[in-house]
Design a protein around this motif. Sequence first.
Motif, PDB file in Angstrom:
ATOM      1  N   GLY A   7       0.834  -1.198   0.000  1.00 17.28           N
ATOM      2  CA  GLY A   7       0.000   0.000   0.000  1.00 17.28           C
ATOM      3  C   GLY A   7       0.868   1.247   0.000  1.00 17.28           C
ATOM      4  O   GLY A   7       1.893   1.309   0.682  1.00 17.28           O
ATOM      5  N   CYS A   8       0.471   2.230  -0.764  1.00 17.97           N
ATOM      6  CA  CYS A   8       1.268   3.457  -0.919  1.00 17.97           C
ATOM      7  C   CYS A   8       1.504   4.160   0.418  1.00 17.97           C
ATOM      8  O   CYS A   8       2.623   4.594   0.694  1.00 17.97           O
ATOM      9  N   PHE A   9       0.485   4.284   1.231  1.00 15.39           N
ATOM     10  CA  PHE A   9       0.653   4.968   2.515  1.00 15.39           C
ATOM     11  C   PHE A   9       1.523   4.149   3.454  1.00 15.39           C
ATOM     12  O   PHE A   9       2.524   4.637   3.982  1.00 15.39           O
ATOM     13  N   TRP A  10       1.180   2.885   3.668  1.00 14.78           N
ATOM     14  CA  TRP A  10       1.824   2.056   4.687  1.00 14.78           C
ATOM     15  C   TRP A  10       3.265   1.714   4.372  1.00 14.78           C
ATOM     16  O   TRP A  10       4.050   1.416   5.275  1.00 14.78           O
ATOM     17  N   HIS A  11       3.632   1.713   3.096  1.00 15.77           N
ATOM     18  CA  HIS A  11       4.982   1.290   2.713  1.00 15.77           C
ATOM     19  C   HIS A  11       5.804   2.427   2.117  1.00 15.77           C
ATOM     20  O   HIS A  11       6.886   2.202   1.586  1.00 15.77           O
ATOM     21  N   HIS A  16       3.160   8.117  -4.417  1.00 19.87           N
ATOM     22  CA  HIS A  16       1.842   8.409  -3.856  1.00 19.87           C
ATOM     23  C   HIS A  16       1.771   8.425  -2.338  1.00 19.87           C
ATOM     24  O   HIS A  16       0.700   8.676  -1.788  1.00 19.87           O
ATOM     25  N   GLY A  17       2.867   8.103  -1.678  1.00 15.64           N
ATOM     26  CA  GLY A  17       2.857   8.091  -0.220  1.00 15.64           C
ATOM     27  C   GLY A  17       2.590   9.488   0.318  1.00 15.64           C
ATOM     28  O   GLY A  17       3.076  10.476  -0.231  1.00 15.64           O
ATOM     29  N   THR A  18       1.807   9.573   1.371  1.00 18.20           N
ATOM     30  CA  THR A  18       1.491  10.870   1.967  1.00 18.20           C
ATOM     31  C   THR A  18       2.088  10.939   3.361  1.00 18.20           C
ATOM     32  O   THR A  18       2.349   9.912   3.995  1.00 18.20           O
ATOM     33  N   LYS A  19       2.292  12.148   3.831  1.00 15.71           N
ATOM     34  CA  LYS A  19       2.815  12.366   5.180  1.00 15.71           C
ATOM     35  C   LYS A  19       1.769  13.135   5.970  1.00 15.71           C
ATOM     36  O   LYS A  19       1.567  14.325   5.741  1.00 15.71           O
ATOM     37  N   PRO A  20       1.083  12.454   6.873  1.00 19.23           N
ATOM     38  CA  PRO A  20       0.058  13.129   7.661  1.00 19.23           C
ATOM     39  C   PRO A  20       0.650  14.252   8.508  1.00 19.23           C
ATOM     40  O   PRO A  20       1.768  14.152   9.003  1.00 19.23           O
ATOM     41  N   SER A  21      -0.112  15.312   8.675  1.00 21.47           N
ATOM     42  CA  SER A  21       0.350  16.428   9.511  1.00 21.47           C
ATOM     43  C   SER A  21       0.022  16.177  10.982  1.00 21.47           C
ATOM     44  O   SER A  21       0.719  16.669  11.865  1.00 21.47           O
ATOM     45  N   THR A  22      -1.007  15.390  11.239  1.00 17.92           N
ATOM     46  CA  THR A  22      -1.362  15.049  12.611  1.00 17.92           C
ATOM     47  C   THR A  22      -0.509  13.861  13.052  1.00 17.92           C
ATOM     48  O   THR A  22      -0.439  12.851  12.361  1.00 17.92           O
TER      49      THR A  22
END
Length: 84
Positions: A7-11, A16-22
């Motif tokens: 998964g793009c976020f988890w790995h 496409h990976g995102t960096k949450p601000s929270t």
Amino acid sequence: MAVFVDGCFWHGCPEHGTKPSTNAGYWAGKIDGNKARDRDTDSRLRAAGWTPLRVWEHDDIERSAQLIIETVTRRTPPGSGDFV
């Protein structure tokens, strides 16, 4: 062969990976840990004679299937049985 669909976020996909601000510190550490675990898993699989193959969740499914077939075909000795 061991096939992983990451998964793009988890790995931590570079596209496409995102960096949450929270809770950014927590998530950065979590994703970095996942990437380190992925590398370790691949290394352990290779040491055990497996071929790890990773595709991203956003990859074209037809292309991913073709990559799996090509990889298995390269690793299957002639006369050892049909793959397809």
